[in-house]
Design an enzyme around this catalytic site. Sequence first.
Site, PDB file in Angstrom:
ATOM      1  N   LYS A 171      34.392  49.951  35.726  1.00 13.31           N
ATOM      2  CA  LYS A 171      35.441  50.071  36.740  1.00 13.31           C
ATOM      3  C   LYS A 171      35.572  48.714  37.421  1.00 13.31           C
ATOM      4  O   LYS A 171      34.777  48.339  38.267  1.00 13.31           O
ATOM      5  CB  LYS A 171      35.113  51.137  37.794  1.00 13.31           C
ATOM      6  CG  LYS A 171      36.349  51.449  38.642  1.00 13.31           C
ATOM      7  CD  LYS A 171      36.076  51.745  40.085  1.00 13.31           C
ATOM      8  CE  LYS A 171      35.781  50.571  40.940  1.00 13.31           C
ATOM      9  NZ  LYS A 171      36.865  49.581  41.123  1.00 13.31           N
ATOM     10  N   GLU A 246      24.086  42.927  42.460  1.00 12.57           N
ATOM     11  CA  GLU A 246      24.315  41.506  42.761  1.00 12.57           C
ATOM     12  C   GLU A 246      25.249  41.489  43.959  1.00 12.57           C
ATOM     13  O   GLU A 246      26.427  41.848  43.834  1.00 12.57           O
ATOM     14  CB  GLU A 246      24.977  40.789  41.578  1.00 12.57           C
ATOM     15  CG  GLU A 246      24.181  40.816  40.301  1.00 12.57           C
ATOM     16  CD  GLU A 246      22.922  39.969  40.356  1.00 12.57           C
ATOM     17  OE1 GLU A 246      22.734  39.210  41.321  1.00 12.57           O
ATOM     18  OE2 GLU A 246      22.119  40.094  39.433  1.00 12.57           O
ATOM     19  N   CYS A 280      29.792  34.132  45.694  1.00 13.74           N
ATOM     20  CA  CYS A 280      28.644  34.733  46.382  1.00 13.74           C
ATOM     21  C   CYS A 280      27.541  33.711  46.622  1.00 13.74           C
ATOM     22  O   CYS A 280      26.802  33.804  47.588  1.00 13.74           O
ATOM     23  CB  CYS A 280      28.122  35.883  45.561  1.00 13.74           C
ATOM     24  SG  CYS A 280      27.926  35.449  43.831  1.00 13.74           S
ATOM     25  N   GLU A 380      28.836  36.469  55.701  1.00  7.76           N
ATOM     26  CA  GLU A 380      29.471  35.862  54.542  1.00  7.76           C
ATOM     27  C   GLU A 380      30.970  35.750  54.844  1.00  7.76           C
ATOM     28  O   GLU A 380      31.646  36.756  55.049  1.00  7.76           O
ATOM     29  CB  GLU A 380      29.231  36.781  53.341  1.00  7.76           C
ATOM     30  CG  GLU A 380      29.684  36.184  52.044  1.00  7.76           C
ATOM     31  CD  GLU A 380      29.377  37.098  50.875  1.00  7.76           C
ATOM     32  OE1 GLU A 380      29.641  38.312  50.980  1.00  7.76           O
ATOM     33  OE2 GLU A 380      28.871  36.608  49.860  1.00  7.76           O
TER      34      GLU A 380
END
Length: 477
Positions: A171, A246, A280, A380
């Site tokens: 997905k 992750e 990331c 972040e």
Amino acid sequence: MLDKRKFYINGEWVDPTTPNDLEVLNPATEKPVAMISMGTAADIDRAVAAAKKAFVTYSRTSVKERLALLERLLAIYKRRYDEMVETITMELGAPVTMSREQQADVGVGHLQGFIDALKRLHTREVLPNGDVLLREPIGVCGLITPWNWPINQIALKVVPAMATGSTCVLKPSEFTPLNALLYAEMVHEAGFPAGTFNLVNGDGLNAGAALSRHKDVAMMSFTGSTRAGIAVSKDAADTVKRVTLELGGKSPNIVFEDADLEDRVTASVLECFNNSGQSCDAPTRLLVQKSVYDKVVEIATRVGRQVKVGNPAEEGSHIGPLVSDIQFSRVQALIEAGISEGARLLVGGAGKPQGFKTGYFVKPTIFADVNNTMRIAREEVFGPVLAIMPFDTEEEAIEIANDTNYGLAAYVQTGDPKRAERVASRLRAGMVHINGGPHRYGSPFGGYKQSGNGREGGRFGLEDFLEVKTVHRPDAA
Ligand code: NAD
């Protein structure tokens, strides 16, 4: 506008169980470029059933057979490479040069890395006590991927699942589904047996959660935000699945006074802004030794001002827009938080760059005099925003670097190789880059702490998808 409303299930392109259309936008123009379908639990059921059936025979294929399939996929990917470049530029907004040299290239690099690792993988060994240890495919794998390096994450999950003899349901992100659909065409052409690979589009709360909760899914491999990673873990818990994650990062980049400042600071700023800051592992916290702080601020300001924002359809080294209006608003809010919390704005700031009315473009932004309690140091940002902060000693640098919930990557810039190794060993991060040392295909990618569990790529990436079986023989020593 492209009609991409079908899912790929059991080797065929099929309609969704219930029609539910979603427009895919080009983030540079804000115009729709394709129509996809948003899947439901019923679509996930269908895809998992196909994968479960295929597992019975596919799990018994030989490494040689699977290597042949992967080699074919590699050849097809290379042949259709330009389509992948154009697709990623269109749906993500990555400038076409960057799409060609980086975004699409990882699809080749990871696949090659896994082929090399599979050739060296030992699936049977005899332990010193005489027992036999077998490594076997885990079963049906649910794979959920984000939009920021879309084919990177797809390759890092789909390839090891299929390489080790498992079957899967992917997905992909609803913001960048088109590269995934193109990949499905390639997998089909390569001749993987029906049901080995299945693709259902949809959002996290419906399709994503249905996959994580599914009783016939043995493992979830997820890449995305820490928020969604926690949700996947909780959803997977009731059926005791293996979950690899992750997640996000807030990676420190320590610049010592003995570094080649001009070279290292220039590269550091550019790396933070690469992919419009939507990586990331981006080095977003620049920790600078006080003795060279002013000099580093001067270099970073100069380099930051030279970074151009531009049309992704044009060749060049400029950066493109963010992926969506949601990301645009998030990044604006964090830039404003940086200003209101008292960081010194060196470059950029809130609002769109001059000349851009349409598209989710933001200004490359650098703050100095940041402290590690500010939001721009802790959260972040996922945009081209760099936070510079001072430190005195090596000990203090390590302490600030490790003072984060994340632990994905870390970066060290120094002219002293002994110091580089010493500091690297003390940083709580899954990957440490010394003086620009790049991440190489085949090496494990992944993080400590809230940056995730498990490692992707090469041998470690294959092992995450394998079960371990001990066979106790009567004649064991
Ligand atoms: P996101 O978490 O919003 O979405 C990622 C994927 O998860 C999408 O496919 C989404 O549909 C799905 N999802 C969302 N909520 C879900 C739920 N409750 N259950 C199941 N699936 C769900 O993240 P994003 O905005 O697409 O991507 C950006 C994030 O990904 C950043 O935090 C970034 O750091 C992280 N990321 C990490 C790595 C890594 O390897 N560590 C790599 C790339 C991106």
